[in-house]
Design a protein around this motif. Sequence first.
Motif, PDB file in Angstrom:
ATOM      1  N   UNK A 136       8.472   2.173   1.575  1.00  0.00           N
ATOM      2  CA  UNK A 136       7.383   2.678   1.069  1.00  0.00           C
ATOM      3  C   UNK A 136       6.511   1.708   0.665  1.00  0.00           C
ATOM      4  N   UNK A 137       6.743   0.181   0.785  1.00  0.00           N
ATOM      5  CA  UNK A 137       5.604  -1.032   0.658  1.00  0.00           C
ATOM      6  C   UNK A 137       4.614  -1.187   2.038  1.00  0.00           C
ATOM      7  N   UNK A 138       5.028  -0.775   3.129  1.00  0.00           N
ATOM      8  CA  UNK A 138       3.995  -0.293   4.012  1.00  0.00           C
ATOM      9  C   UNK A 138       3.324   0.702   3.521  1.00  0.00           C
ATOM     10  N   UNK A 139       3.669   1.994   3.457  1.00  0.00           N
ATOM     11  CA  UNK A 139       3.540   3.121   3.547  1.00  0.00           C
ATOM     12  C   UNK A 139       2.158   2.777   1.841  1.00  0.00           C
ATOM     13  N   UNK A 140       2.000   2.079   1.049  1.00  0.00           N
ATOM     14  CA  UNK A 140       1.185   1.568   0.191  1.00  0.00           C
ATOM     15  C   UNK A 140       0.226   0.661   0.438  1.00  0.00           C
ATOM     16  N   UNK A 141       0.833  -0.340   1.098  1.00  0.00           N
ATOM     17  CA  UNK A 141      -0.247  -1.594   2.305  1.00  0.00           C
ATOM     18  C   UNK A 141      -1.132  -0.595   3.207  1.00  0.00           C
ATOM     19  N   UNK A 142      -0.844   0.065   3.813  1.00  0.00           N
ATOM     20  CA  UNK A 142      -1.573   1.071   4.826  1.00  0.00           C
ATOM     21  C   UNK A 142      -2.273   1.707   3.603  1.00  0.00           C
ATOM     22  N   UNK A 143      -2.289   2.492   2.814  1.00  0.00           N
ATOM     23  CA  UNK A 143      -3.130   3.319   1.770  1.00  0.00           C
ATOM     24  C   UNK A 143      -3.759   2.328   1.113  1.00  0.00           C
ATOM     25  N   UNK A 144      -3.664   1.013   0.647  1.00  0.00           N
ATOM     26  CA  UNK A 144      -4.600  -0.147  -0.005  1.00  0.00           C
ATOM     27  C   UNK A 144      -5.764  -0.312   1.125  1.00  0.00           C
ATOM     28  N   UNK A 145      -5.450  -0.337   2.463  1.00  0.00           N
ATOM     29  CA  UNK A 145      -6.083  -0.996   3.234  1.00  0.00           C
ATOM     30  C   UNK A 145      -6.863   0.596   3.907  1.00  0.00           C
ATOM     31  N   UNK A 146      -6.370   1.804   3.698  1.00  0.00           N
ATOM     32  CA  UNK A 146      -7.558   3.150   3.935  1.00  0.00           C
ATOM     33  C   UNK A 146      -7.052   3.043   5.224  1.00  0.00           C
ATOM     34  N   UNK A 147      -6.225   2.373   6.349  1.00  0.00           N
ATOM     35  CA  UNK A 147      -5.978   3.366   7.274  1.00  0.00           C
ATOM     36  C   UNK A 147      -5.454   4.045   7.801  1.00  0.00           C
ATOM     37  N   UNK A 148      -4.031   4.943   5.878  1.00  0.00           N
ATOM     38  CA  UNK A 148      -3.477   5.726   6.895  1.00  0.00           C
ATOM     39  C   UNK A 148      -4.745   6.868   5.765  1.00  0.00           C
ATOM     40  N   UNK A 149      -3.887   8.513   6.522  1.00  0.00           N
ATOM     41  CA  UNK A 149      -5.221   9.518   5.107  1.00  0.00           C
ATOM     42  C   UNK A 149      -4.185  10.028   4.233  1.00  0.00           C
ATOM     43  N   UNK A 150      -3.032  10.103   4.883  1.00  0.00           N
ATOM     44  CA  UNK A 150      -1.603  10.511   3.470  1.00  0.00           C
ATOM     45  C   UNK A 150      -0.465   9.994   3.584  1.00  0.00           C
ATOM     46  N   UNK A 156      10.612   4.573  -3.159  1.00  0.00           N
ATOM     47  CA  UNK A 156      10.402   2.512  -2.432  1.00  0.00           C
ATOM     48  C   UNK A 156      10.638   1.770  -3.262  1.00  0.00           C
ATOM     49  N   UNK A 157      10.621   0.929  -2.509  1.00  0.00           N
ATOM     50  CA  UNK A 157      11.506  -0.535  -3.182  1.00  0.00           C
ATOM     51  C   UNK A 157       9.884  -1.746  -2.972  1.00  0.00           C
ATOM     52  N   UNK A 158       9.842  -3.176  -3.331  1.00  0.00           N
ATOM     53  CA  UNK A 158       9.641  -3.689  -2.928  1.00  0.00           C
ATOM     54  C   UNK A 158       8.526  -3.581  -3.622  1.00  0.00           C
ATOM     55  N   UNK A 159       7.740  -3.075  -4.683  1.00  0.00           N
ATOM     56  CA  UNK A 159       7.039  -2.873  -4.803  1.00  0.00           C
ATOM     57  C   UNK A 159       6.305  -3.252  -6.787  1.00  0.00           C
ATOM     58  N   UNK A 160       5.762  -4.018  -6.261  1.00  0.00           N
ATOM     59  CA  UNK A 160       5.041  -4.435  -8.241  1.00  0.00           C
ATOM     60  C   UNK A 160       4.600  -3.557  -8.987  1.00  0.00           C
ATOM     61  N   UNK A 161       5.272  -3.219 -10.177  1.00  0.00           N
ATOM     62  CA  UNK A 161       4.999  -2.149 -10.935  1.00  0.00           C
ATOM     63  C   UNK A 161       4.631  -2.849 -12.392  1.00  0.00           C
ATOM     64  N   UNK A 162       3.560  -2.087 -12.947  1.00  0.00           N
ATOM     65  CA  UNK A 162       3.137  -0.928 -12.588  1.00  0.00           C
ATOM     66  C   UNK A 162       1.703  -1.091 -11.484  1.00  0.00           C
ATOM     67  N   UNK A 163       1.711  -2.557 -11.542  1.00  0.00           N
ATOM     68  CA  UNK A 163       0.234  -3.089 -10.234  1.00  0.00           C
ATOM     69  C   UNK A 163       0.027  -2.395  -9.493  1.00  0.00           C
ATOM     70  N   UNK A 164       1.026  -2.175  -8.283  1.00  0.00           N
ATOM     71  CA  UNK A 164       0.860  -1.624  -6.945  1.00  0.00           C
ATOM     72  C   UNK A 164       0.404  -0.421  -7.768  1.00  0.00           C
ATOM     73  N   UNK A 165       0.503   0.672  -8.747  1.00  0.00           N
ATOM     74  CA  UNK A 165       0.248   2.160  -8.620  1.00  0.00           C
ATOM     75  C   UNK A 165      -0.676   2.212  -9.348  1.00  0.00           C
TER      76      UNK A 165
END
Length: 250
Positions: A136-150, A156-165
């Motif tokens: 889940x951490x890397x799914x967020x990171x790839x979305x931050x980088x606009x590498x993935x489209x969905x 998910x774990x290893x998220x900084x909450x609520x900052x990553x949201x």
Amino acid sequence: MSFCKDCIQGVRHEGEPSGTLETIADVACYVATPTVDYSKDKVILLLPDAYGIELINAQLLADDFAKNGFKVVAIDYFNGDGLPADRVLNDKAFDFRGWLATHDAEATRPPLDRVIAALKEEGVTKFGATGYCFGGRYTFDLAFNNIIQCAVVSHPSLLNLPDDLETYFAQAKAPLLINSCENDRLFPAEAQAKADELFGNGKFAPGYRREYFPGCTHGFAVRGDLSDPLVKAGKEGSFMASVEFFLEHL
């Protein structure tokens, strides 16, 4: 960022994997390919929990996505050193903190990037990601980088909450599905409510959906005990929600 005991507990599922173990850009991957015609320019990246691609549960999930028309590449970003299920599953004494310290982003992100680059060279232009726990951490990171489209995350774990949201809302363009549950210290009720506050009611233009599964615990979507009716419903429900979300947005 944190973790909990449910990150390494769970049940090994039964079945016969139908995909193949392949090496992509010098990275071990489990690849599941549909038996019917499918869009060759799309791939779902299955980003596993700490057990990696060798746990049969992850392989069976990849196969099930392939049965729904998606090519899936599950990536061994642990460099062959995912948690050994035979030794660790349900071992409460295992030093998960020590293992995690040697599998940080410096060690695990480069294999992920190499596989994505190689798939792009093969003609893949659209990526979905489904991340479980660590993934889940890397799914967020790839979305931050606009590498993935969905983007799909389950417990998910290893998220900084609520900052990553908040970062996801501000930076990402990928529609987001969150599969959440009743008992999850790493994505608890407060985080679930914050996600709905930020993304819900049409506030996040790309698209947002959150599913909630009562009676389930962190890890349910990949390592849940299927003999428990509520957990079985959660595991199957989260999978179907993920398929529907990818069909709609990828």
